[in-house]
Design a protein around this motif. Structure first.
Motif, PDB file in Angstrom:
ATOM      1  N   UNK A 116       1.395   7.563   1.613  1.00  0.00           N
ATOM      2  CA  UNK A 116       1.678   6.604   0.542  1.00  0.00           C
ATOM      3  C   UNK A 116       1.033   5.260   0.845  1.00  0.00           C
ATOM      4  N   UNK A 117       1.160   4.797   2.071  1.00  0.00           N
ATOM      5  CA  UNK A 117       0.533   3.531   2.469  1.00  0.00           C
ATOM      6  C   UNK A 117      -0.968   3.561   2.232  1.00  0.00           C
ATOM      7  N   UNK A 118      -1.597   4.645   2.660  1.00  0.00           N
ATOM      8  CA  UNK A 118      -3.050   4.754   2.492  1.00  0.00           C
ATOM      9  C   UNK A 118      -3.432   4.729   1.020  1.00  0.00           C
ATOM     10  N   UNK A 119      -2.663   5.437   0.190  1.00  0.00           N
ATOM     11  CA  UNK A 119      -2.957   5.460  -1.244  1.00  0.00           C
ATOM     12  C   UNK A 119      -2.806   4.075  -1.866  1.00  0.00           C
ATOM     13  N   UNK A 120      -1.702   3.394  -1.523  1.00  0.00           N
ATOM     14  CA  UNK A 120      -1.444   2.072  -2.096  1.00  0.00           C
ATOM     15  C   UNK A 120      -2.510   1.078  -1.663  1.00  0.00           C
ATOM     16  N   UNK A 121      -2.808   1.043  -0.378  1.00  0.00           N
ATOM     17  CA  UNK A 121      -3.713   0.017   0.132  1.00  0.00           C
ATOM     18  C   UNK A 121      -5.189   0.310  -0.159  1.00  0.00           C
ATOM     19  N   UNK A 122      -5.449   1.458  -0.773  1.00  0.00           N
ATOM     20  CA  UNK A 122      -6.824   1.744  -1.203  1.00  0.00           C
ATOM     21  C   UNK A 122      -7.118   1.094  -2.555  1.00  0.00           C
ATOM     22  N   UNK A 123      -6.093   0.536  -3.183  1.00  0.00           N
ATOM     23  CA  UNK A 123      -6.239  -0.111  -4.481  1.00  0.00           C
ATOM     24  C   UNK A 123      -5.851  -1.585  -4.364  1.00  0.00           C
ATOM     25  N   UNK A 124      -6.273  -2.370  -5.315  1.00  0.00           N
ATOM     26  CA  UNK A 124      -5.968  -3.806  -5.290  1.00  0.00           C
ATOM     27  C   UNK A 124      -5.441  -4.254  -6.638  1.00  0.00           C
ATOM     28  N   UNK A 125      -4.330  -4.983  -6.605  1.00  0.00           N
ATOM     29  CA  UNK A 125      -3.764  -5.563  -7.821  1.00  0.00           C
ATOM     30  C   UNK A 125      -4.455  -6.886  -8.117  1.00  0.00           C
ATOM     31  N   UNK A 126      -4.722  -7.134  -9.389  1.00  0.00           N
ATOM     32  CA  UNK A 126      -5.295  -8.402  -9.820  1.00  0.00           C
ATOM     33  C   UNK A 126      -4.387  -9.025 -10.876  1.00  0.00           C
ATOM     34  N   UNK A 127      -4.270 -10.331 -10.838  1.00  0.00           N
ATOM     35  CA  UNK A 127      -3.401 -11.025 -11.782  1.00  0.00           C
ATOM     36  C   UNK A 127      -3.818 -10.686 -13.211  1.00  0.00           C
ATOM     37  N   UNK A 128      -2.871 -10.318 -14.074  1.00  0.00           N
ATOM     38  CA  UNK A 128      -3.218  -9.924 -15.436  1.00  0.00           C
ATOM     39  C   UNK A 128      -3.546 -11.082 -16.371  1.00  0.00           C
ATOM     40  N   UNK A 129      -3.234 -12.325 -15.935  1.00  0.00           N
ATOM     41  CA  UNK A 129      -3.512 -13.496 -16.769  1.00  0.00           C
ATOM     42  C   UNK A 129      -4.169 -14.568 -15.910  1.00  0.00           C
ATOM     43  N   UNK A 130      -4.856 -15.503 -16.558  1.00  0.00           N
ATOM     44  CA  UNK A 130      -5.751 -16.404 -15.838  1.00  0.00           C
ATOM     45  C   UNK A 130      -5.113 -17.700 -15.372  1.00  0.00           C
ATOM     46  N   UNK A 131      -4.102 -18.187 -16.069  1.00  0.00           N
ATOM     47  CA  UNK A 131      -3.599 -19.527 -15.767  1.00  0.00           C
ATOM     48  C   UNK A 131      -2.213 -19.485 -15.138  1.00  0.00           C
ATOM     49  N   UNK A 132      -1.875 -20.567 -14.466  1.00  0.00           N
ATOM     50  CA  UNK A 132      -0.564 -20.678 -13.840  1.00  0.00           C
ATOM     51  C   UNK A 132       0.541 -20.579 -14.880  1.00  0.00           C
ATOM     52  N   UNK A 133       0.368 -21.208 -16.026  1.00  0.00           N
ATOM     53  CA  UNK A 133       1.393 -21.195 -17.061  1.00  0.00           C
ATOM     54  C   UNK A 133       1.583 -19.794 -17.637  1.00  0.00           C
ATOM     55  N   UNK A 134       0.493 -19.101 -17.867  1.00  0.00           N
ATOM     56  CA  UNK A 134       0.596 -17.727 -18.360  1.00  0.00           C
ATOM     57  C   UNK A 134       1.291 -16.831 -17.343  1.00  0.00           C
ATOM     58  N   UNK A 135       1.014 -17.038 -16.062  1.00  0.00           N
ATOM     59  CA  UNK A 135       1.649 -16.215 -15.036  1.00  0.00           C
ATOM     60  C   UNK A 135       3.129 -16.558 -14.875  1.00  0.00           C
ATOM     61  N   UNK A 136       3.518 -17.785 -15.203  1.00  0.00           N
ATOM     62  CA  UNK A 136       4.948 -18.101 -15.225  1.00  0.00           C
ATOM     63  C   UNK A 136       5.646 -17.315 -16.328  1.00  0.00           C
ATOM     64  N   UNK A 137       4.999 -17.234 -17.492  1.00  0.00           N
ATOM     65  CA  UNK A 137       5.550 -16.433 -18.583  1.00  0.00           C
ATOM     66  C   UNK A 137       5.634 -14.969 -18.166  1.00  0.00           C
ATOM     67  N   UNK A 138       4.578 -14.489 -17.531  1.00  0.00           N
ATOM     68  CA  UNK A 138       4.576 -13.095 -17.069  1.00  0.00           C
ATOM     69  C   UNK A 138       5.674 -12.874 -16.037  1.00  0.00           C
TER      70      UNK A 138
END
Length: 269
Positions: A116-138
């Motif tokens: 499971x660790x290997x599977x998870x760490x083979x991928x990377x999460x990226x923020x779905x929105x660009x700004x700090x304010x949008x990420x607060x809403x998210x």
């Protein structure tokens, strides 16, 4: 001497200090002392339970990516940057406690967790929105959705007479509720500075919302369905979105109006 007016940064810092004080005085918990590990029973093990907890654990394991993206957006705003790292510490406990439950209960072997660790760490999460304010809403919506899912699992564990899992989900859901509350405070502060722009960002986030593991963890929705770990779109709307709008003193109609007013300005800029 004229008193200095509080800036948005001052308000962010004060909100973080309130969050931090409550966490330190009332909410901190210990993985080794506050979970009744001695009451684990392998007789209650099912593959559905394993899939449910494993999916939660996998979503928590993208913590390095969440933290990196958050620190990049929030660096330079003291209260928010410190919240990000306090949040990261608290979320790290969630991943640890799910991992420990899977291993100690016998639901997963160490070899299975290594995979499971290997599977998870083979991928990377990226923020779905660009700004700090949008990420607060998210953040407000994502933490609310996670709270609802975890709270349902706490109630389920109680019915299934699993005191270990009940304690785990009580503690992690309480953390998620606190995180959602902090993000709601951020939105309120942003609205006091720019109501129309903030509401436009909130509308954008609602329209494009999905959980962090969606599209990143293989078979994410199917695993939640099999394990019974998800929440319905209706529950998300009625228990996360609508309460947020009510707390902010706004409505769907105002969201639409704010979007209509702000989007043309963005297009022209």
């Amino acid at each position: 001497m004229t008193a200095r007016l509080m800036t948005a940064k001052d308000k962010f810092y004060r909100a973080y200090m309130d969050f931090f004080e409550t966490a330190e005085r009332k909410r901190r918990w210990n993985l080794f002392e506050d979970i009744p590990w001695d009451k684990l029973s392998a007789s209650a093990n099912t593959e559905e339970r394993a899939i449910r907890i494993e999916t939660y654990c996998a979503e928590e394991m993208f913590l390095p990516d969440y933290t990196e993206a958050g620190n990049e957006l929030l660096r330079g705003v003291f209260g928010l940057a410190w919240f990000q790292n306090a949040w990261s510490y608290e979320e790290s406990r969630h991943g640890l406690v799910f991992r420990e439950y899977l291993i100690r209960s016998g639901l997963r072997t160490q070899e299975q967790f290594d995979k499971l660790e290997s599977d998870v760490f083979s991928r990377r999460w990226k923020a779905p929105f660009k700004t700090r304010r949008q990420m607060s809403c998210y953040g407000a919506l994502q933490e609310s959705a996670t709270y609802l899912a975890y709270r349902a699992q706490k109630d389920r564990a109680e019915v299934e007479h699993d005191p270990t899992l009940e304690a785990i989900f009580f503690l992690v859901s309480r953390d998620e509720a606190a995180h959602a509350g902090f993000y709601r405070s951020m939105i309120e502060i942003d609205m006091s500075e720019d109501r129309a722009g903030t509401l436009s960002d909130l509308a954008l986030v609602i329209a494009n919302f999905k959980m962090p593991g969606d599209g990143l963890i293989p078979d994410y929705h199917e695993n939640l369905r099999i394990g019974g770990g998800g929440i319905t779109p209706r529950l998300f709307l009625t228990r996360a979105v609508f309460p947020l709008l009510k707390q902010l003193g706004t409505s769907r109609d105002e969201l639409k109006s704010a979007t209509a007013a702000v989007v043309p300005l963005r297009a022209a800029s």
